[in-house]
Design a protein around this motif. Structure first.
Motif, PDB file in Angstrom:
ATOM      1  N   VAL A  25       6.564   1.542 -10.011  1.00 59.65           N
ATOM      2  CA  VAL A  25       6.602   0.497  -8.997  1.00 59.65           C
ATOM      3  C   VAL A  25       7.807  -0.417  -9.216  1.00 59.65           C
ATOM      4  CG1 VAL A  25       5.405  -1.602  -8.217  1.00 59.65           C
ATOM      5  CG2 VAL A  25       4.165   0.553  -8.390  1.00 59.65           C
ATOM      6  N   ASP A  26       8.260  -0.535 -10.469  1.00 62.16           N
ATOM      7  CA  ASP A  26       9.436  -1.370 -10.757  1.00 62.16           C
ATOM      8  C   ASP A  26      10.609  -1.025  -9.846  1.00 62.16           C
ATOM      9  OD1 ASP A  26       8.076  -2.579 -12.729  1.00 62.16           O
ATOM     10  OD2 ASP A  26       9.302  -1.874 -14.385  1.00 62.16           O
ATOM     11  N   TYR A  27      10.916   0.263  -9.747  1.00 62.11           N
ATOM     12  CA  TYR A  27      12.089   0.670  -8.975  1.00 62.11           C
ATOM     13  C   TYR A  27      11.878   0.437  -7.490  1.00 62.11           C
ATOM     14  CZ  TYR A  27      13.164   2.660 -13.464  1.00 62.11           C
ATOM     15  OH  TYR A  27      13.396   2.807 -14.816  1.00 62.11           O
ATOM     16  N   ASN A  28      10.645   0.604  -7.029  1.00 59.75           N
ATOM     17  CA  ASN A  28      10.364   0.273  -5.641  1.00 59.75           C
ATOM     18  C   ASN A  28      10.461  -1.239  -5.407  1.00 59.75           C
ATOM     19  OD1 ASN A  28       9.906   2.802  -4.405  1.00 59.75           O
ATOM     20  ND2 ASN A  28       7.915   2.950  -5.387  1.00 59.75           N
ATOM     21  N   ILE A  29      10.106  -2.018  -6.423  1.00 59.92           N
ATOM     22  CA  ILE A  29      10.274  -3.470  -6.324  1.00 59.92           C
ATOM     23  C   ILE A  29      11.758  -3.811  -6.204  1.00 59.92           C
ATOM     24  CG2 ILE A  29      10.151  -5.612  -7.666  1.00 59.92           C
ATOM     25  CD1 ILE A  29       7.417  -4.716  -8.658  1.00 59.92           C
ATOM     26  N   VAL A  52       0.842  -1.211   0.000  1.00 54.76           N
ATOM     27  CA  VAL A  52       0.000   0.000   0.000  1.00 54.76           C
ATOM     28  C   VAL A  52       0.865   1.244   0.000  1.00 54.76           C
ATOM     29  CG1 VAL A  52      -1.674   1.312   1.351  1.00 54.76           C
ATOM     30  CG2 VAL A  52      -1.962  -1.155   1.070  1.00 54.76           C
ATOM     31  N   LEU A  53       1.930   1.201   0.789  1.00 53.85           N
ATOM     32  CA  LEU A  53       2.852   2.337   0.863  1.00 53.85           C
ATOM     33  C   LEU A  53       3.471   2.630  -0.504  1.00 53.85           C
ATOM     34  CD1 LEU A  53       4.224   4.101   3.192  1.00 53.85           C
ATOM     35  CD2 LEU A  53       6.123   2.517   2.945  1.00 53.85           C
ATOM     36  N   LEU A  54       3.952   1.593  -1.165  1.00 51.72           N
ATOM     37  CA  LEU A  54       4.619   1.773  -2.459  1.00 51.72           C
ATOM     38  C   LEU A  54       3.638   2.261  -3.516  1.00 51.72           C
ATOM     39  CD1 LEU A  54       6.920  -1.385  -2.582  1.00 51.72           C
ATOM     40  CD2 LEU A  54       7.437   0.899  -1.721  1.00 51.72           C
ATOM     41  N   ALA A  55       2.463   1.635  -3.578  1.00 53.09           N
ATOM     42  CA  ALA A  55       1.484   2.033  -4.596  1.00 53.09           C
ATOM     43  C   ALA A  55       1.015   3.466  -4.375  1.00 53.09           C
ATOM     44  CB  ALA A  55       0.299   1.066  -4.572  1.00 53.09           C
ATOM     45  N   LEU A  94      11.835   9.329  -0.212  1.00 48.97           N
ATOM     46  CA  LEU A  94      10.530   9.175   0.430  1.00 48.97           C
ATOM     47  C   LEU A  94      10.311   7.760   0.963  1.00 48.97           C
ATOM     48  CD1 LEU A  94       7.728  10.106   1.207  1.00 48.97           C
ATOM     49  CD2 LEU A  94       7.000   9.774  -1.165  1.00 48.97           C
ATOM     50  N   VAL A  95      10.440   6.761   0.093  1.00 45.57           N
ATOM     51  CA  VAL A  95      10.180   5.383   0.526  1.00 45.57           C
ATOM     52  C   VAL A  95      11.191   4.914   1.577  1.00 45.57           C
ATOM     53  CG1 VAL A  95      10.132   2.979  -0.238  1.00 45.57           C
ATOM     54  CG2 VAL A  95       8.924   4.728  -1.545  1.00 45.57           C
ATOM     55  N   PRO A  96      12.515   5.102   1.374  1.00 39.12           N
ATOM     56  CA  PRO A  96      13.443   4.680   2.436  1.00 39.12           C
ATOM     57  C   PRO A  96      13.173   5.371   3.773  1.00 39.12           C
ATOM     58  CG  PRO A  96      14.632   5.072   0.402  1.00 39.12           C
ATOM     59  CD  PRO A  96      13.244   5.568   0.179  1.00 39.12           C
ATOM     60  N   ALA A  97      12.836   6.656   3.740  1.00 36.93           N
ATOM     61  CA  ALA A  97      12.581   7.363   4.994  1.00 36.93           C
ATOM     62  C   ALA A  97      11.338   6.820   5.692  1.00 36.93           C
ATOM     63  CB  ALA A  97      12.435   8.860   4.727  1.00 36.93           C
TER      64      ALA A  97
END
Length: 750
Positions: free
Chosen positions: A617-621, A570-573, A695-698
């Motif tokens: 989403v690829d890069y977050n994957i 949910v966070l990534l999307a 954003l995502v790492p933090a």
């Protein structure tokens, strides 16, 4: 827990060397076994070379089965589409008109000029590609211009441009006039010229840009060539499959779909190749044997690459829900391309890297020193994330939200004909010339199909509509003859007073539909260019409401299966969706004030959403699969730092490559592709440099183990998985060491 203390990710501990074998024991695989292990990658390489040789030419042959007839991509269920289908029955000679406009450079055109125009029209009727039917030369009310219509064969295909040029050469022989060509045939000729660069120019620019970036970033000679070769092989096979399907009428391909397929395959295959090659290089530092290094690299890469391919392919296949035919065409075509990119990255590239070994990274050959390379820049980024995670994610969210607030101001009402091409085109100039002297809708009338026994009533109702300049019926002979009746229907053309691509013309079409629908038993349908534009806009808005949530659900499903949690997906999307809205907000400012686009094509927001959500989403994957791997050993707060440090360089490189690949669409002078190019390129860079890097790492750093809920709640599930993974990793390392022998020994195979 040490991972709870903010600090930068330390370099990985060196792997202890394997114990020395007893005296006299073999130090590695025998020469025969080493040769045998080369048979599989060698066989794969031979298979791919054969496929490339057999199907490589299809990358330049899709134009043979492509159509650039805009009528082939109308909304399937719209009124204008049904009107176009029925209206085709009235074209007994299967003709498409080109409208000639002569504008006087001096005073009013006299009888001599009109006679010369009539002679030019008669000569045009005998040209190759013409049907033989032409109209008389009609004078404008101001006396400053004449217009005539030449009917060209609709099946000319790529030869339409030659026929239009021949008509222009005849028309320009009248002295003292400026000549313009407008109408469907003139637009088709310009479209054919714009798409002429799809087969060669676009592909060459995209591959050239990717190669230059890879050479600059990796400073290796062979690796970029192997990655590019894998992308070319994937594109060749994808184009061969699409060619076969299009040739049998199973999919419809136009120049836009053809160009997007090339960019998707090159960009995706390059990204997947970079992920695998970067992990292989890292493992070469930890293993003396290249086969053991590739086994580990492939095992850790196959899941994120497959998941990434699945998100993009599913996102594209959701376009099958669209009522717009060009959207539906891109769905299966793009999914085929992504599948070929995944196949190439997981079979061809591993085989090529195995055969090349450390030489693939020459002149910087990875040394088997037992230490993974440390990326200084990304170590500093990780340190920043460790020190101030909450400030980083809050600031990033505020920036994205501020940009996203501008998204509703993006006008997706459709590109005016004058802006259809990025560069000035003859058909746009001809339409402006036509509109300057004749009613604004000349050349693009509204078309009414109605019951023949109600033709008089429908004609009267249409003529009474404000905004309609004239109404005439299609006849079997010269103008003024009896209306042509086909299957009990007649075809009427209503010339509008306003330009066909204007909001005023759309309002007139709405009134026209109300008027003719009210005629009892007329079964009237209104089509034509303006009605098609309005129906396309309405259908595109409906598609966005339907497809947007379905794409997001597909992406979430893949992420849940991949990460075994609910919070992280949910966070990534959510972050990628916010990044998409921020990109639309930037586009709303850039398009009118920098590029000069007054509006965007109705399909652009949907295409941008599918590409950015799936590709973003690829890069977050790529990041989160590595974070999960490291978190099993170190805990989430430490694992996210290690994952960011390990993947930051390759993901950023992949993002730059993908952005540059989509930017290459700008070489095709069409507003639609230019708009897609900017939205995807900017969005990918925004997602790569801000969302995935900060954003995502933090957020993950701040949430800790809660991000893996429910599987990794608190310290329980993740720690149990950690013990199991550590045992498996130790066993695998011991087996690899036993097989490979001492680092740098006879079994190194590098």
């Amino acid at each position: 827990m040490p991972a709870d203390r903010p600090h930068a990710a330390p370099p990985p501990a060196p792997v202890p060397p394997a114990p020395a074998p007893p005296a006299g024991a073999p130090t590695g695989p025998s020469a025969r076994r080493r040769r045998a292990r080369l048979l599989v990658p060698l066989a794969l390489l031979i298979v791919w070379l054969g496929l490339g040789g057999a199907f490589g030419s299809y990358a330049g042959r899709l134009g043979e089965v492509a159509t650039n007839d805009r009528a082939a991509f109308l909304p399937r269920s719209a009124e204008s589409t049904e009107a176009a289908r029925l209206g085709a029955d009235f074209r007994a000679d299967n003709a498409v008109p080109v409208i000639i406009v002569w504008e006087s450079r001096g005073g009013p055109l006299d009888g001599t000029g009109r006679a010369a125009a009539e002679q030019a029209l008669r000569s045009a009727a005998a040209l190759p590609g013409a049907t033989g039917r032409v109209s008389p030369a009609l004078a404008a009310a101001d006396g400053q211009a004449l217009q005539g219509v030449v009917q060209l064969r609709a099946d000319l295909g790529r030869e339409t441009g030659d026929a239009v040029r021949a008509v222009r050469e005849l028309a320009e022989q009248i002295p003292g006039t400026t000549v313009g060509l407008a109408g469907p045939a003139a637009i088709a000729a310009d479209l054919g010229g714009a798409f002429a660069g799809i087969d060669g120019l676009l592909l060459g620019v995209a591959l050239g840009v990717v190669l230059l970036i890879l050479l600059a970033v990796y400073r290796a000679v062979l690796l970029p060539l192997l990655v590019i070769l894998g992308a070319v092989f994937a594109l060749g096979i994808a184009c061969a499959l699409v060619y076969l399907l299009a040739d049998h009428g199973l999919v419809t391909v136009d120049g836009q779909v053809q160009g997007l397929l090339s960019i998707l395959v090159i960009g995706a295959a390059t990204d997947y190749g970079l992920l695998l090659s970067a992990r292989f290089r890292e493992e070469l530092h930890l293993h003396g044997d290249r086969f053991a290094a590739m086994r580990t690299a492939w095992r850790h890469s196959v899941e994120p690459i497959a998941a990434s391919g699945a998100t993009v392919a599913l996102g594209l296949l959701v376009l099958l829900l669209s009522d717009l035919t060009n959207n539906r065409a891109l769905g299966p075509v793009g999914a085929i391309g992504i599948a070929c990119a995944v196949l190439s990255a997981l079979t061809f590239l591993p085989a090529a890297l195995l055969l090349a070994g450390r030489a693939a990274y020459w002149p910087a050959r990875p040394a088997a020193d037992g230490r993974a390379p440390v990326h200084a820049v990304w170590a500093r980024v990780a340190e920043l994330v460790a020190r101030r995670p909450r400030a980083l994610w809050a600031g990033s969210l505020l920036l994205l939200a501020a940009l996203a607030a501008l998204a509703p101001t993006l006008d997706a009402g459709g590109v005016p004909q004058s802006e259809l091409f990025v560069k000035a085109q003859p058909s746009a100039a001809g339409q402006r010339l036509l509109s300057a002297h004749f009613p604004g809708g000349s050349g693009n009338p509204a078309v009414v199909i109605a019951a023949a026994d109600r033709a008089a009533l429908v004609t009267a109702a249409a003529a009474a509509v404000p905004g309609v300049a004239a109404v005439r019926a299609t006849t079997a002979g010269a103008p003024g003859a009896a209306p042509l009746v086909v299957d009990g229907r007649v075809r009427l053309e209503a010339t509008l007073t306003d330009p066909a691509d204007s909001d005023a013309a759309i309002a007139t079409v709405h009134r026209l539909r109300d008027a003719v629908h009210a005629v009892p038993d007329a079964r009237a349908l209104v089509g034509g260019y303006t009605a098609q534009q309005d129906d396309t806009r309405t259908t595109a808005a409906h598609d966005r409401r339907l497809i947007t949530p379905v794409v997001l659900l597909c992406v979430l499903a893949v992420l849940v299966l991949l990460l075994r949690s609910l919070v992280a997906p949910v966070l990534l999307a959510a972050t990628v969706a916010l990044s998409y809205l921020a990109t639309l907000g930037v586009s709303a400012v850039v398009f009118p004030h920098v590029f000069g686009f007054s509006a965007v094509d109705p399909s652009v927001p949907l295409y941008g959403y599918v590409f950015l959500v799936a590709l973003g989403v690829d890069y977050n994957i790529f990041l989160m699969t590595r974070v999960r791997e490291e978190s099993l050993r170190l805990g989430t707060r430490e694992g996210v730092l290690r994952g960011l440090t390990a993947t930051g360089g390759v993901i950023t490189s992949a993002g730059v490559v993908l952005a540059a690949t989509f930017a290459a669409l700008g070489v095709i002078p069409l507003a639609f592709l230019a708009q897609i190019a900017f939205i995807v390129a900017f969005g990918v860079l925004l997602d790569t440099l801000l969302v995935r890097s900060l954003l995502v790492p933090a957020l993950v750093r701040d949430l800790g183990d809660r991000v893996w809920w429910p599987a990794g709640t608190g310290r329980g599930g993740l720690r149990a998985a950690s013990a199991s993974a550590s045992a498996s990793s130790a066993s695998a390392s011991a087996a690899a060491s036993a097989e490979a022998g001492p680092v740098g020994g006879p079994g190194s195979g590098g």
